[in-house]
Scaffold this motif. Structure first.
Motif, PDB file in Angstrom:
ATOM      1  N   UNK A 186       0.829  -1.205   0.000  1.00 22.52           N
ATOM      2  CA  UNK A 186       0.000   0.000   0.000  1.00 22.52           C
ATOM      3  C   UNK A 186       0.870   1.265   0.000  1.00 22.52           C
ATOM      4  N   UNK A 187       1.886   1.281   0.867  1.00 22.46           N
ATOM      5  CA  UNK A 187       2.752   2.458   0.936  1.00 22.46           C
ATOM      6  C   UNK A 187       3.535   2.651  -0.365  1.00 22.46           C
ATOM      7  N   UNK A 188       3.957   1.553  -0.980  1.00 23.88           N
ATOM      8  CA  UNK A 188       4.666   1.642  -2.261  1.00 23.88           C
ATOM      9  C   UNK A 188       3.741   2.158  -3.352  1.00 23.88           C
ATOM     10  N   UNK A 189       2.487   1.683  -3.381  1.00 23.04           N
ATOM     11  CA  UNK A 189       1.526   2.164  -4.382  1.00 23.04           C
ATOM     12  C   UNK A 189       1.217   3.631  -4.168  1.00 23.04           C
ATOM     13  N   UNK A 190       1.139   4.073  -2.915  1.00 23.13           N
ATOM     14  CA  UNK A 190       0.877   5.493  -2.629  1.00 23.13           C
ATOM     15  C   UNK A 190       2.052   6.369  -3.072  1.00 23.13           C
ATOM     16  N   UNK A 191       3.275   5.915  -2.799  1.00 22.72           N
ATOM     17  CA  UNK A 191       4.464   6.682  -3.178  1.00 22.72           C
ATOM     18  C   UNK A 191       4.583   6.773  -4.698  1.00 22.72           C
ATOM     19  N   UNK A 192       4.327   5.643  -5.396  1.00 18.41           N
ATOM     20  CA  UNK A 192       4.385   5.653  -6.856  1.00 18.41           C
ATOM     21  C   UNK A 192       3.291   6.531  -7.447  1.00 18.41           C
ATOM     22  N   UNK A 193       2.083   6.515  -6.858  1.00 14.30           N
ATOM     23  CA  UNK A 193       0.999   7.344  -7.366  1.00 14.30           C
ATOM     24  C   UNK A 193       1.337   8.811  -7.233  1.00 14.30           C
ATOM     25  N   UNK A 194       1.966   9.213  -6.115  1.00 16.29           N
ATOM     26  CA  UNK A 194       2.325  10.621  -5.908  1.00 16.29           C
ATOM     27  C   UNK A 194       3.447  11.049  -6.855  1.00 16.29           C
ATOM     28  N   UNK A 195       4.411  10.151  -7.089  1.00 14.02           N
ATOM     29  CA  UNK A 195       5.537  10.538  -7.954  1.00 14.02           C
ATOM     30  C   UNK A 195       5.157  10.521  -9.425  1.00 14.02           C
ATOM     31  N   UNK A 196       4.193   9.688  -9.809  1.00 13.56           N
ATOM     32  CA  UNK A 196       3.819   9.590 -11.213  1.00 13.56           C
ATOM     33  C   UNK A 196       2.675  10.534 -11.591  1.00 13.56           C
ATOM     34  N   UNK A 197       2.205  11.364 -10.697  1.00 10.48           N
ATOM     35  CA  UNK A 197       1.133  12.321 -11.020  1.00 10.48           C
ATOM     36  C   UNK A 197       1.638  13.397 -11.994  1.00 10.48           C
ATOM     37  N   UNK A 198       2.925  13.734 -11.941  1.00 11.54           N
ATOM     38  CA  UNK A 198       3.464  14.753 -12.841  1.00 11.54           C
ATOM     39  C   UNK A 198       4.025  14.145 -14.132  1.00 11.54           C
ATOM     40  N   UNK A 199       3.832  12.873 -14.371  1.00 11.67           N
ATOM     41  CA  UNK A 199       4.371  12.240 -15.577  1.00 11.67           C
ATOM     42  C   UNK A 199       3.678  12.786 -16.813  1.00 11.67           C
ATOM     43  N   UNK A 200       4.468  12.967 -17.906  1.00 16.79           N
ATOM     44  CA  UNK A 200       3.917  13.524 -19.153  1.00 16.79           C
ATOM     45  C   UNK A 200       3.551  12.418 -20.122  1.00 16.79           C
ATOM     46  N   UNK A 201       3.856  11.162 -19.756  1.00 14.54           N
ATOM     47  CA  UNK A 201       3.511  10.046 -20.622  1.00 14.54           C
ATOM     48  C   UNK A 201       2.024   9.753 -20.441  1.00 14.54           C
ATOM     49  N   UNK A 202       1.326   9.563 -21.564  1.00 10.90           N
ATOM     50  CA  UNK A 202      -0.123   9.356 -21.477  1.00 10.90           C
ATOM     51  C   UNK A 202      -0.441   7.982 -20.876  1.00 10.90           C
ATOM     52  N   UNK A 203      -1.375   7.974 -19.959  1.00 15.06           N
ATOM     53  CA  UNK A 203      -1.853   6.746 -19.339  1.00 15.06           C
ATOM     54  C   UNK A 203      -1.088   6.324 -18.095  1.00 15.06           C
ATOM     55  N   UNK A 204       0.058   6.962 -17.820  1.00 18.39           N
ATOM     56  CA  UNK A 204       0.849   6.566 -16.664  1.00 18.39           C
ATOM     57  C   UNK A 204       0.193   7.087 -15.374  1.00 18.39           C
ATOM     58  N   UNK A 205      -0.199   8.363 -15.365  1.00 24.04           N
ATOM     59  CA  UNK A 205      -0.801   8.961 -14.163  1.00 24.04           C
ATOM     60  C   UNK A 205      -2.119   8.267 -13.811  1.00 24.04           C
ATOM     61  N   UNK A 206      -3.049   8.050 -14.781  1.00 24.43           N
ATOM     62  CA  UNK A 206      -4.277   7.335 -14.411  1.00 24.43           C
ATOM     63  C   UNK A 206      -4.018   5.894 -13.987  1.00 24.43           C
ATOM     64  N   UNK A 207      -3.036   5.221 -14.565  1.00 22.47           N
ATOM     65  CA  UNK A 207      -2.719   3.846 -14.184  1.00 22.47           C
ATOM     66  C   UNK A 207      -2.169   3.778 -12.765  1.00 22.47           C
ATOM     67  N   UNK A 208      -1.341   4.749 -12.397  1.00 23.67           N
ATOM     68  CA  UNK A 208      -0.780   4.775 -11.038  1.00 23.67           C
ATOM     69  C   UNK A 208      -1.874   5.044 -10.006  1.00 23.67           C
TER      70      UNK A 208
END
Length: 200
Positions: A170-192
């Motif tokens: 859970x903590x790893x998924x939360x950390x990845x979701x926060x870091x990937x919110x600024x990603x410019x690749x399409x589909x990465x932010x919604x997938x995280x």
């Protein structure tokens, strides 16, 4: 020959009819005598019942009841007293059942009285706690049967390897979701974010 057989049958019929009538009349006479005569009483039993009736009439409890009945209205004549039934015990029987006779007196009781009983928990205030994961208990706060536990009070601490690994995921998924919110690749932010919501 036929005539003698008929005579024998007639004679047997009349004998049977006469016997039946005699037995019926004897039975009816006996029934009438038993129903119209009172029960045979022994003289000692009647004298004992008469003594008990006189005791019942002269006792203070019955005297007060009769005074209330006399002062009352229309129901005073309708009340019936239950008759006391006398019993007689031999001294040997009294000794075998442990009966002791004595004078009535008022005095303090200094002896200790012990009684046996069962104490049960109020089931309306009882709750069962079950964990939804495997593990072992490290420390118990409610350590005695019958302790009163308030709402929100900790009962025990538990260690569960499954729960620890789920917490790390859970903590790893939360950390990845926060870091990937600024990603410019399409589909990465919604997938995280969907991975993080699935880990909840």
């Amino acid at each position: 020959m036929l005539r003698t057989e008929n005579n024998n049958y007639r004679r047997a019929f009349w004998i049977a009819l006469t016997t039946t009538l005699v037995l019926a009349s004897v039975a009816s006479v006996l029934w009438w005598r038993l129903s119209h005569t009172g029960p045979v009483s022994q003289p000692s039993a009647t004298s004992a019942s008469e003594r008990m009736e006189t005791m019942a009439q002269t006792s203070p409890a019955n005297a007060s009841g009769s005074e209330q009945g006399a002062g009352g209205g229309p129901q005073a004549g309708n009340t019936q007293e239950t008759l006391l039934v006398p019993i007689q015990l031999t001294p040997q029987r009294m000794q075998s059942i442990g009966m002791v006779l004595g004078k009535v007196e008022s005095k303090p009781v200094n002896t200790e009285l012990r009684f046996y009983g069962n104490v049960q928990v109020d089931e309306r205030r009882q709750a069962y706690v079950q964990t939804r994961f495997a593990g072992w208990i490290r420390k118990v706060y409610a350590d005695a049967t019958g302790n009163f536990i308030r709402k929100g009070q900790p009962l025990f601490t538990i260690y569960s390897p499954d729960l620890v690994s789920t917490e790390h995921e859970y903590l790893l998924a939360k950390k990845n979701s926060e870091s990937l919110q600024q990603s410019k690749v399409s589909g990465v932010a919604p997938g995280a974010s969907s991975l993080f919501s699935a880990a909840k």
